[in-house]
Motif scaffolding. Structure first.
Motif, PDB file in Angstrom:
ATOM      1  N   VAL A  90       0.843  -1.189   0.000  1.00  0.00           N
ATOM      2  CA  VAL A  90       0.000   0.000   0.000  1.00  0.00           C
ATOM      3  C   VAL A  90       0.883   1.246   0.000  1.00  0.00           C
ATOM      4  O   VAL A  90       1.843   1.319   0.766  1.00  0.00           O
ATOM      5  N   ALA A  98      -2.780   3.053   7.230  1.00  0.00           N
ATOM      6  CA  ALA A  98      -2.893   2.044   6.174  1.00  0.00           C
ATOM      7  C   ALA A  98      -3.054   0.650   6.775  1.00  0.00           C
ATOM      8  O   ALA A  98      -3.844  -0.165   6.271  1.00  0.00           O
ATOM      9  N   THR A 102      -6.462  -1.454   6.275  1.00  0.00           N
ATOM     10  CA  THR A 102      -6.371  -2.761   5.619  1.00  0.00           C
ATOM     11  C   THR A 102      -6.942  -3.855   6.505  1.00  0.00           C
ATOM     12  O   THR A 102      -7.647  -4.745   6.025  1.00  0.00           O
TER      13      THR A 102
END
Length: 145
Positions: A90, A98, A102
């Motif tokens: 990512v 992130a 996720t």
């Protein structure tokens, strides 16, 4: 207990230990694994010249190549040991966000992450992705040192 473990890695020796231990935990629990590595783009202060833009693009290409290599190697080890494993790279300014995003998007029920164990001023100045993940999610977080 846990069915889907998210394991962040940055390719460091410490993160590699967390990957190995996370795989072992997943094997024992019969859980699947998602490995994530976050590519943090460089953003220079002020304007950027054409020459600098080329350097930044080269940096990001190399970061992506290196990240994909780490993830591919770890994913192959997971598969070889019988684990179901997805890999995710990512691009994000905030690695902690992130990781948290996720974990939510992929339905993970545990984050297994390494920590350098910094304290005092080094933790304040350097920040800690692990601390930010702990503070930013309601998921259980297993911290490896």
């Amino acid at each position: 207990m846990y069915e889907h473990i998210l394991i962040p890695t940055d390719g460091s020796d410490l993160a590699e230990k967390a990957v190995v231990q996370g795989f072992e935990l997943a094997r024992k629990l019969g859980a699947r694994v998602t490995l994530i590595s976050v590519i943090q783009p460089l953003r220079p202060p002020g304007g950027e010249s054409v020459q600098l833009r080329g350097t930044l693009e080269e940096y990001e290409r190399e970061q992506r190549r290196q990240t994909e290599s780490w993830l591919a190697q770890a994913g192959q080890r997971a598969s070889a040991s019988g684990l179901t494993c997805d890999v995710v790279a990512v691009n994000a300014m905030s690695p902690a966000e992130a990781i948290i995003d996720t974990a939510r998007e992929r339905g993970c029920d545990l984050v297994a992450i390494a920590s350098h164990g910094r304290s005092g001023l080094s933790a304040v100045f350097l920040g800690s992705v692990t601390q930010k993940v702990l503070a930013g999610t309601d998921l259980p977080v297993l911290v490896y040192r």
